[in-house]
Design a protein around this motif. Structure first.
Motif, short mmCIF file in Angstrom:
data_model
loop_
_atom_site.label_atom_id
_atom_site.label_comp_id
_atom_site.label_asym_id
_atom_site.label_seq_id
_atom_site.Cartn_x
_atom_site.Cartn_y
_atom_site.Cartn_z
N GLN A 1 -9.59 -3.67 -7.22
CA GLN A 1 -9.05 -4.70 -6.34
C GLN A 1 -8.73 -5.98 -7.10
OE1 GLN A 1 -10.24 -7.79 -5.22
NE2 GLN A 1 -12.16 -7.79 -6.40
N HIS A 2 -7.62 -6.61 -6.73
CA HIS A 2 -7.25 -7.91 -7.32
C HIS A 2 -6.91 -8.91 -6.23
CE1 HIS A 2 -7.50 -6.46 -11.39
NE2 HIS A 2 -7.25 -7.67 -11.82
N GLY A 3 -7.83 -9.03 -5.25
CA GLY A 3 -7.63 -10.01 -4.20
C GLY A 3 -6.59 -9.57 -3.19
N GLY B 1 -3.61 -1.94 -9.60
CA GLY B 1 -3.40 -1.54 -11.00
C GLY B 1 -3.25 -2.69 -11.98
N THR B 2 -3.41 -3.93 -11.51
CA THR B 2 -3.08 -5.11 -12.33
C THR B 2 -3.57 -5.03 -13.78
OG1 THR B 2 -3.03 -6.57 -10.40
CG2 THR B 2 -3.41 -7.62 -12.54
N ASP B 3 -4.84 -4.71 -13.96
CA ASP B 3 -5.42 -4.82 -15.32
C ASP B 3 -4.89 -3.74 -16.27
OD1 ASP B 3 -6.79 -6.99 -14.49
OD2 ASP B 3 -8.77 -6.06 -14.51
N ALA B 4 -4.40 -2.63 -15.71
CA ALA B 4 -3.75 -1.62 -16.56
C ALA B 4 -2.27 -1.94 -16.74
CB ALA B 4 -3.92 -0.23 -15.95
N ASN C 1 -6.17 -4.59 -24.30
CA ASN C 1 -6.98 -4.56 -23.08
C ASN C 1 -6.53 -5.56 -22.02
OD1 ASN C 1 -9.30 -3.95 -21.43
ND2 ASN C 1 -10.27 -5.80 -22.22
N GLY C 2 -6.72 -5.15 -20.75
CA GLY C 2 -6.36 -6.01 -19.63
C GLY C 2 -7.51 -6.32 -18.69
N HIS C 3 -8.76 -6.00 -19.07
CA HIS C 3 -9.87 -6.14 -18.12
C HIS C 3 -11.15 -6.59 -18.83
CE1 HIS C 3 -12.65 -5.48 -14.91
NE2 HIS C 3 -13.14 -4.35 -15.39
N SER D 1 -10.56 -16.70 -12.73
CA SER D 1 -11.02 -15.71 -13.71
C SER D 1 -10.90 -14.27 -13.22
CB SER D 1 -12.46 -15.99 -14.14
OG SER D 1 -13.32 -15.95 -13.01
N HIS D 2 -10.67 -14.06 -11.92
CA HIS D 2 -10.33 -12.71 -11.46
C HIS D 2 -9.26 -12.80 -10.38
CE1 HIS D 2 -10.40 -8.49 -10.75
NE2 HIS D 2 -10.55 -8.70 -9.45
N ALA D 3 -8.29 -11.85 -10.45
CA ALA D 3 -7.07 -11.95 -9.65
C ALA D 3 -6.40 -13.28 -9.99
CB ALA D 3 -7.35 -11.83 -8.15
N SER E 1 -1.88 -15.80 -13.32
CA SER E 1 -1.02 -15.30 -14.41
C SER E 1 -0.94 -13.78 -14.42
CB SER E 1 -1.50 -15.84 -15.76
OG SER E 1 -2.83 -15.46 -16.02
N GLU E 2 -2.06 -13.10 -14.22
CA GLU E 2 -1.98 -11.63 -14.27
C GLU E 2 -1.18 -11.09 -13.08
OE1 GLU E 2 -5.82 -9.66 -14.26
OE2 GLU E 2 -6.59 -10.91 -12.66
N VAL E 3 -1.35 -11.72 -11.90
CA VAL E 3 -0.56 -11.28 -10.75
C VAL E 3 0.93 -11.53 -11.01
CG1 VAL E 3 -0.14 -11.65 -8.28
CG2 VAL E 3 -2.49 -11.55 -9.14
NI NI Z 1 -7.61 -8.50 -13.70
#
Ligand code: NI
Length: 249
Positions: A30-32, A38-41, A108-110, A167-169, A172-174
């Protein structure tokens, strides 16, 4: 060049030019409320695939389920136990080494993957140190790089999102995933605007403290345009970092 879209003679020819490969590694979690599971991959995959299109770099399949036990109270999240993940990284690595790859760059993304990846590296090196490597093969050179720690990227993300990066979700990553998959954008009002911060233990503890899944972030600021800026900066940084790794002592 993508391993998944290559034939074996193409991989054999690549190995005559280079012994290095990038393996994107992430998570399915989950990313919020507006972030993709799949965000981190997807983030390291999007950046690595663009790098492979611009330089003679082979990119392997994405290791896309990681160590995400703390996200398991949210539907859709999947996890490996750390011990499973360490064993899987060792097998992926041994498979590549079997063909002659000598330098394996895990992109890495996570954050939750960092400790299992580091321990996997120690397991692989221990096989060599204890003289238990297959056919007494020398240990491969292994590198772990988090995409947000490529030179210049942290500064750029803070410049684009001075408030609510989190720091999570993260915003920038979204944004990076919205750039890669604009059709998957989700418009969601965040409440509170910026999520709480703090520490967590297991999945139930995490959900109690961070009820919508975010930590410290306001990802409603995310957009494909902002993601494009980040990816366009990350691709040359990745190419330079991987190239340096190929010739590192
Ligand atoms: Ni993430």
């Amino acid at each position: 060049m993508l391993l998944q879209l290559s034939s074996w003679p193409e991989v054999e020819a690549y190995l005559s030019r280079s012994k290095g490969i990038i393996v994107p590694i992430g998570s399915t979690e989950q990313h919020g409320p507006n972030g993709l599971i799949g965000t981190d991959a997807l983030c390291p995959e999007i950046i690595a695939h663009q790098a492979a299109a611009q330089a003679d770099i082979l990119v392997g399949p994405t290791f896309n389920v990681g160590m995400a036990q703390h996200h398991m109270a949210f539907p859709g999240s999947m996890t490996l136990r750390p011990s499973t993940m360490i064993a899987a990284i060792a097998d992926w690595t041994a498979s590549l080494v079997r063909h002659g790859f000598e330098r394996i760059y895990w992109f890495n993304g996570h954050g939750g993957n960092i400790q299992p990846i580091g321990t996997a590296f120690s397991e692989i090196y221990a096989m060599s140190s204890l003289r238990q490597a297959q056919g007494n093969q020398a240990a491969p050179r292994l590198s772990l790089r988090n995409w947000w720690e490529l030179p210049g990227i942290g500064e750029l993300c803070r410049e684009i999102f001075p408030v609510g990066e989190g720091s999570h979700a993260t915003a920038s990553e979204v944004s990076v995933t919205y750039y890669g998959y604009p059709q998957a954008q989700k418009l969601v009002e965040m409440s509170p605007k910026i999520a709480p911060t703090g520490f967590f233990r297991d999945a139930d503890d995490y959900r109690r403290k961070f009820p919508d899944g975010r930590i410290g972030s306001d990802p409603s600021q995310a957009s494909p345009e902002k993601g494009e800026r980040i990816v366009k900066a990350a691709v040359p940084a990745l190419i330079a970092d991987f190239t340096a790794f190929l010739s590192a002592a």
